[in-house]
Design an enzyme around this catalytic site. Structure first.
Site, PDB file in Angstrom:
ATOM      1  N   ASP A   8      52.095  47.699  43.758  1.00 48.98           N
ATOM      2  CA  ASP A   8      52.375  48.654  44.829  1.00 48.98           C
ATOM      3  C   ASP A   8      52.645  47.825  46.092  1.00 48.98           C
ATOM      4  O   ASP A   8      52.780  46.586  46.030  1.00 48.98           O
ATOM      5  CB  ASP A   8      51.226  49.673  44.974  1.00 48.98           C
ATOM      6  CG  ASP A   8      49.981  49.070  45.615  1.00 48.98           C
ATOM      7  OD1 ASP A   8      49.932  47.839  45.835  1.00 48.98           O
ATOM      8  OD2 ASP A   8      49.044  49.842  45.892  1.00 48.98           O
ATOM      9  N   HIS A   9      52.699  48.506  47.237  1.00 50.06           N
ATOM     10  CA  HIS A   9      52.970  47.796  48.492  1.00 50.06           C
ATOM     11  C   HIS A   9      51.856  46.801  48.841  1.00 50.06           C
ATOM     12  O   HIS A   9      52.118  45.761  49.421  1.00 50.06           O
ATOM     13  CB  HIS A   9      53.160  48.808  49.626  1.00 50.06           C
ATOM     14  CG  HIS A   9      52.013  49.772  49.752  1.00 50.06           C
ATOM     15  ND1 HIS A   9      51.777  50.735  48.792  1.00 50.06           N
ATOM     16  CD2 HIS A   9      51.035  49.914  50.685  1.00 50.06           C
ATOM     17  CE1 HIS A   9      50.707  51.440  49.148  1.00 50.06           C
ATOM     18  NE2 HIS A   9      50.236  50.950  50.280  1.00 50.06           N
ATOM     19  N   CYS A  65      47.802  45.189  43.255  1.00 53.72           N
ATOM     20  CA  CYS A  65      47.722  46.192  44.314  1.00 53.72           C
ATOM     21  C   CYS A  65      46.851  45.576  45.400  1.00 53.72           C
ATOM     22  O   CYS A  65      46.682  44.354  45.408  1.00 53.72           O
ATOM     23  CB  CYS A  65      47.204  47.543  43.788  1.00 53.72           C
ATOM     24  SG  CYS A  65      45.513  47.547  43.193  1.00 53.72           S
ATOM     25  N   THR A  67      43.592  45.638  45.968  1.00 60.04           N
ATOM     26  CA  THR A  67      42.381  45.025  45.411  1.00 60.04           C
ATOM     27  C   THR A  67      42.529  44.583  43.963  1.00 60.04           C
ATOM     28  O   THR A  67      41.691  43.839  43.460  1.00 60.04           O
ATOM     29  CB  THR A  67      41.228  46.038  45.441  1.00 60.04           C
ATOM     30  OG1 THR A  67      41.642  47.192  44.685  1.00 60.04           O
ATOM     31  CG2 THR A  67      40.870  46.447  46.865  1.00 60.04           C
ATOM     32  N   GLY A  70      42.945  49.652  41.589  1.00 60.82           N
ATOM     33  CA  GLY A  70      43.704  50.864  41.272  1.00 60.82           C
ATOM     34  C   GLY A  70      44.725  50.645  40.177  1.00 60.82           C
ATOM     35  O   GLY A  70      44.819  51.434  39.215  1.00 60.82           O
ATOM     36  N   HIS A  98      37.545  36.002  26.064  1.00 59.17           N
ATOM     37  CA  HIS A  98      36.701  37.007  25.402  1.00 59.17           C
ATOM     38  C   HIS A  98      37.373  38.364  25.242  1.00 59.17           C
ATOM     39  O   HIS A  98      37.100  39.069  24.284  1.00 59.17           O
ATOM     40  CB  HIS A  98      35.395  37.201  26.179  1.00 59.17           C
ATOM     41  CG  HIS A  98      34.414  36.080  25.965  1.00 59.17           C
ATOM     42  ND1 HIS A  98      33.128  36.106  26.442  1.00 59.17           N
ATOM     43  CD2 HIS A  98      34.557  34.885  25.315  1.00 59.17           C
ATOM     44  CE1 HIS A  98      32.504  34.984  26.093  1.00 59.17           C
ATOM     45  NE2 HIS A  98      33.355  34.222  25.433  1.00 59.17           N
ATOM     46  N   ASN A  99      38.203  38.758  26.215  1.00 67.04           N
ATOM     47  CA  ASN A  99      38.758  40.127  26.202  1.00 67.04           C
ATOM     48  C   ASN A  99      40.208  40.186  25.752  1.00 67.04           C
ATOM     49  O   ASN A  99      40.745  41.274  25.554  1.00 67.04           O
ATOM     50  CB  ASN A  99      38.644  40.763  27.595  1.00 67.04           C
ATOM     51  CG  ASN A  99      37.250  40.647  28.187  1.00 67.04           C
ATOM     52  OD1 ASN A  99      37.057  39.991  29.211  1.00 67.04           O
ATOM     53  ND2 ASN A  99      36.270  41.227  27.539  1.00 67.04           N
ATOM     54  N   HIS A 133      34.686  38.239  19.122  1.00 64.04           N
ATOM     55  CA  HIS A 133      35.453  38.911  20.178  1.00 64.04           C
ATOM     56  C   HIS A 133      36.619  39.705  19.601  1.00 64.04           C
ATOM     57  O   HIS A 133      37.030  40.714  20.170  1.00 64.04           O
ATOM     58  CB  HIS A 133      35.932  37.890  21.204  1.00 64.04           C
ATOM     59  CG  HIS A 133      34.803  37.125  21.800  1.00 64.04           C
ATOM     60  ND1 HIS A 133      33.843  37.717  22.591  1.00 64.04           N
ATOM     61  CD2 HIS A 133      34.438  35.827  21.668  1.00 64.04           C
ATOM     62  CE1 HIS A 133      32.944  36.813  22.944  1.00 64.04           C
ATOM     63  NE2 HIS A 133      33.287  35.652  22.394  1.00 64.04           N
TER      64      HIS A 133
HETATM   65  C1  RB5 Z   1      46.898  50.992  48.935  1.00 61.69           C
HETATM   66  O1  RB5 Z   1      46.619  51.166  50.272  1.00 61.69           O
HETATM   67  C2  RB5 Z   1      45.662  50.560  48.182  1.00 61.69           C
HETATM   68  O2  RB5 Z   1      44.777  51.617  48.076  1.00 61.69           O
HETATM   69  C3  RB5 Z   1      46.048  50.036  46.815  1.00 61.69           C
HETATM   70  O3  RB5 Z   1      46.894  48.948  46.966  1.00 61.69           O
HETATM   71  C4  RB5 Z   1      44.934  49.546  45.926  1.00 61.69           C
HETATM   72  O4  RB5 Z   1      44.121  48.631  46.583  1.00 61.69           O
HETATM   73  C5  RB5 Z   1      44.182  50.559  45.208  1.00 61.69           C
HETATM   74  O5  RB5 Z   1      43.301  50.269  44.377  1.00 61.69           O
END
Ligand code: RB5
Length: 143
Positions: A8-9, A65, A67, A70, A98-99, A133
């Site tokens: 994503d952005h 993304c 983090t 998501g 392992h995964n 595994h």
């Molecule tokens: C977008 O703002 C943010 O929520 C997304 O990139 C991500 O971190 C979601 O898990």
């Protein structure tokens, strides 16, 4: 090996850097977007890369993304996908050892380019350990 990338952005800039790195390492890369900093919805891109890997268009994928959380949730809703988030090198190694994760998820807002590059390389270069595994991964795939 063909590697799919999607973000994503929040993960866009890091995806661009990792794409350059992977091409430099000689991999064939499929960039499934997004292609700008404009706000988009990570589930769309998680589904896209999940289906590319599960369907065999790509062998593995790296998803981004803000983090990594998501887009990893979205990827893991596609049957056959084992997507793991890594925030350190040990997680990157274990995700494969392992995964047998077929998609690695990384956070563009929490990792430097250097960290992300290191994690991707570790994950790509680590072998799945098989043995017990393999049974656990098979149980995952049956869910
Ligand atoms: C977008 O703002 C943010 O929520 C997304 O990139 C991500 O971190 C979601 O898990």
């Amino acid at each position: 090996m063909i590697i799919a990338l999607a973000s994503d952005h929040g993960g866009f800039s890091l995806k661009e850097e990792i794409e350059k790195h992977l091409i430099g390492r000689g991999y064939e890369v499929i960039d499934l977007g997004t292609h700008s900093q404009e706000s988009v919805d990570y589930p769309v891109y998680g589904k896209r890369i999940g289906e590319a890997v599960a369907g065999g268009t790509a062998d593995v994928g790296v998803a981004f993304c803000g983090t990594g959380i998501g887009i990893s949730i979205a990827c893991n809703k596609v049957k056959g996908i084992r997507c793991a988030v890594a925030v350190n090198s040990y997680m990157a190694e274990m995700a494969k050892r392992h995964n047998n994760a077929n998609i690695l998820a990384l956070g563009g807002r929490i990792l430097s380019v250097e960290q992300a590059t290191e994690f991707v390389d570790i994950w790509l270069d680590t072998e799945f350990e098989e043995d017990r595994h393999a049974r656990r991964v098979r149980l995952l795939d049956e869910m």
